[in-house]
Scaffold this motif. Structure first.
Motif, PDB file in Angstrom:
ATOM      1  N   ASP A  57      33.986   7.939 100.786  1.00  0.00           N
ATOM      2  CA  ASP A  57      33.359   7.404  99.027  1.00  0.00           C
ATOM      3  C   ASP A  57      32.584   6.382  99.304  1.00  0.00           C
ATOM      4  N   ARG A  58      31.913   6.168  98.707  1.00  0.00           N
ATOM      5  CA  ARG A  58      31.426   4.917  98.409  1.00  0.00           C
ATOM      6  C   ARG A  58      32.893   3.779  98.197  1.00  0.00           C
ATOM      7  N   ILE A  59      33.379   4.448  96.662  1.00  0.00           N
ATOM      8  CA  ILE A  59      33.875   2.652  96.260  1.00  0.00           C
ATOM      9  C   ILE A  59      34.694   2.973  97.623  1.00  0.00           C
ATOM     10  N   ASP A  60      35.598   3.369  98.638  1.00  0.00           N
ATOM     11  CA  ASP A  60      36.261   3.468  99.517  1.00  0.00           C
ATOM     12  C   ASP A  60      35.839   2.504 100.749  1.00  0.00           C
ATOM     13  N   ALA A  61      34.458   2.764 100.626  1.00  0.00           N
ATOM     14  CA  ALA A  61      33.997   2.186 101.978  1.00  0.00           C
ATOM     15  C   ALA A  61      33.652   0.434 101.899  1.00  0.00           C
ATOM     16  N   MET A  62      33.636   0.890  99.845  1.00  0.00           N
ATOM     17  CA  MET A  62      33.738  -0.760  99.476  1.00  0.00           C
ATOM     18  C   MET A  62      34.987  -1.735  99.782  1.00  0.00           C
ATOM     19  N   LEU A  63      35.911  -1.192  99.247  1.00  0.00           N
ATOM     20  CA  LEU A  63      36.927  -1.356  99.748  1.00  0.00           C
ATOM     21  C   LEU A  63      37.704  -1.604 100.570  1.00  0.00           C
ATOM     22  N   ASP A  64      36.694  -0.920 101.823  1.00  0.00           N
ATOM     23  CA  ASP A  64      37.018  -1.014 103.333  1.00  0.00           C
ATOM     24  C   ASP A  64      36.376  -2.679 103.245  1.00  0.00           C
ATOM     25  N   ARG A  65      35.650  -2.751 103.261  1.00  0.00           N
ATOM     26  CA  ARG A  65      34.552  -3.846 103.322  1.00  0.00           C
ATOM     27  C   ARG A  65      35.364  -5.575 102.586  1.00  0.00           C
ATOM     28  N   ILE A  66      35.495  -4.975 101.499  1.00  0.00           N
ATOM     29  CA  ILE A  66      36.180  -6.377 100.920  1.00  0.00           C
ATOM     30  C   ILE A  66      37.735  -6.582 100.446  1.00  0.00           C
ATOM     31  N   GLY A  67      38.111  -5.645 100.842  1.00  0.00           N
ATOM     32  CA  GLY A  67      39.613  -5.457 101.229  1.00  0.00           C
ATOM     33  C   GLY A  67      40.681  -4.442 100.321  1.00  0.00           C
ATOM     34  N   THR A  68      41.213  -4.086 100.908  1.00  0.00           N
ATOM     35  CA  THR A  68      42.117  -3.430  99.669  1.00  0.00           C
ATOM     36  C   THR A  68      43.343  -4.211  99.298  1.00  0.00           C
ATOM     37  N   PHE A  69      44.254  -3.586  98.139  1.00  0.00           N
ATOM     38  CA  PHE A  69      45.086  -4.139  97.815  1.00  0.00           C
ATOM     39  C   PHE A  69      46.264  -3.799  97.322  1.00  0.00           C
ATOM     40  N   ASN A  70      47.427  -4.022  98.364  1.00  0.00           N
ATOM     41  CA  ASN A  70      48.377  -3.250  98.635  1.00  0.00           C
ATOM     42  C   ASN A  70      49.817  -3.889  97.325  1.00  0.00           C
ATOM     43  N   PRO A  71      50.155  -3.210  96.320  1.00  0.00           N
ATOM     44  CA  PRO A  71      51.092  -4.088  95.841  1.00  0.00           C
ATOM     45  C   PRO A  71      52.119  -4.228  95.344  1.00  0.00           C
ATOM     46  N   GLU A  72      52.776  -3.385  96.960  1.00  0.00           N
ATOM     47  CA  GLU A  72      54.389  -4.028  97.843  1.00  0.00           C
ATOM     48  C   GLU A  72      53.960  -5.140  98.350  1.00  0.00           C
ATOM     49  N   THR A  73      53.118  -5.853  98.784  1.00  0.00           N
ATOM     50  CA  THR A  73      52.809  -7.695  99.625  1.00  0.00           C
ATOM     51  C   THR A  73      51.697  -8.465  98.743  1.00  0.00           C
ATOM     52  N   GLN A  74      51.215  -7.869  97.994  1.00  0.00           N
ATOM     53  CA  GLN A  74      50.145  -8.907  97.242  1.00  0.00           C
ATOM     54  C   GLN A  74      50.711  -8.901  95.955  1.00  0.00           C
ATOM     55  N   THR A  75      50.135  -9.998  95.480  1.00  0.00           N
ATOM     56  CA  THR A  75      50.178  -9.466  94.044  1.00  0.00           C
ATOM     57  C   THR A  75      48.500  -9.753  93.167  1.00  0.00           C
ATOM     58  N   ALA A  76      48.146  -9.342  91.667  1.00  0.00           N
ATOM     59  CA  ALA A  76      47.057  -8.261  91.091  1.00  0.00           C
ATOM     60  C   ALA A  76      46.906 -10.507  91.248  1.00  0.00           C
ATOM     61  N   ASP A  77      44.774 -10.321  90.966  1.00  0.00           N
ATOM     62  CA  ASP A  77      45.086 -11.784  90.017  1.00  0.00           C
ATOM     63  C   ASP A  77      44.619 -11.737  88.765  1.00  0.00           C
ATOM     64  N   ASP A  78      44.595 -12.134  88.037  1.00  0.00           N
ATOM     65  CA  ASP A  78      44.080 -12.282  86.851  1.00  0.00           C
ATOM     66  C   ASP A  78      42.352 -12.275  86.406  1.00  0.00           C
ATOM     67  N   LEU A  79      42.002 -11.316  86.617  1.00  0.00           N
ATOM     68  CA  LEU A  79      40.617 -11.250  86.660  1.00  0.00           C
ATOM     69  C   LEU A  79      39.710 -11.465  85.041  1.00  0.00           C
ATOM     70  N   ARG A  80      40.754 -11.494  84.435  1.00  0.00           N
ATOM     71  CA  ARG A  80      40.446 -11.482  82.729  1.00  0.00           C
ATOM     72  C   ARG A  80      39.992 -13.324  82.935  1.00  0.00           C
ATOM     73  N   LYS A  81      39.684 -14.234  83.727  1.00  0.00           N
ATOM     74  CA  LYS A  81      39.390 -15.283  84.522  1.00  0.00           C
ATOM     75  C   LYS A  81      37.505 -15.630  84.889  1.00  0.00           C
ATOM     76  N   LEU A  82      37.643 -14.068  84.882  1.00  0.00           N
ATOM     77  CA  LEU A  82      36.270 -14.083  85.548  1.00  0.00           C
ATOM     78  C   LEU A  82      35.109 -13.957  84.109  1.00  0.00           C
TER      79      LEU A  82
END
Length: 85
Positions: free
Chosen positions: A1-26
């Motif tokens: 779907d459109r969300i999956d296509a967007m994530l394929d392009r902007i990058g996906t998040f893997n909690p096992e190898t990445q740390t989430a950023d504090d999006l509240r700083k935006l």
């Protein structure tokens, strides 16, 4: 779907190898909006920095009370600066 296509392009998040950023700083992102962004798969400044106008339009469709462009004040530029800190 459109969300999956967007994530394929902007990058996906893997909690096992990445740390989430504090999006509240935006600008205009509080706990509720950060949670909604997480629900569609957006967790990092790198992902936000890759968003296009089409992506913002899609997010506006799927997230209730999504901030408009003036309220966001260029999240892409903000995320670009934050990801390099």
């Amino acid at each position: 779907d459109r969300i999956d296509a967007m994530l394929d392009r902007i990058g996906t998040f893997n909690p096992e190898t990445q740390t989430a950023d504090d999006l509240r700083k935006l600008k205009a992102v509080g706990p509720f909006l950060a949670q909604r962004l997480h629900q569609v798969g957006i967790y990092t400044y790198v992902q936000v920095s890759n968003l296009t106008q089409d992506d913002f339009e899609l997010l506006d469709e799927v997230i209730e009370n999504f901030p408009n462009a003036a309220q966001r004040e260029d999240w892409v530029a903000q995320a670009g600066k934050l990801k390099n800190k």
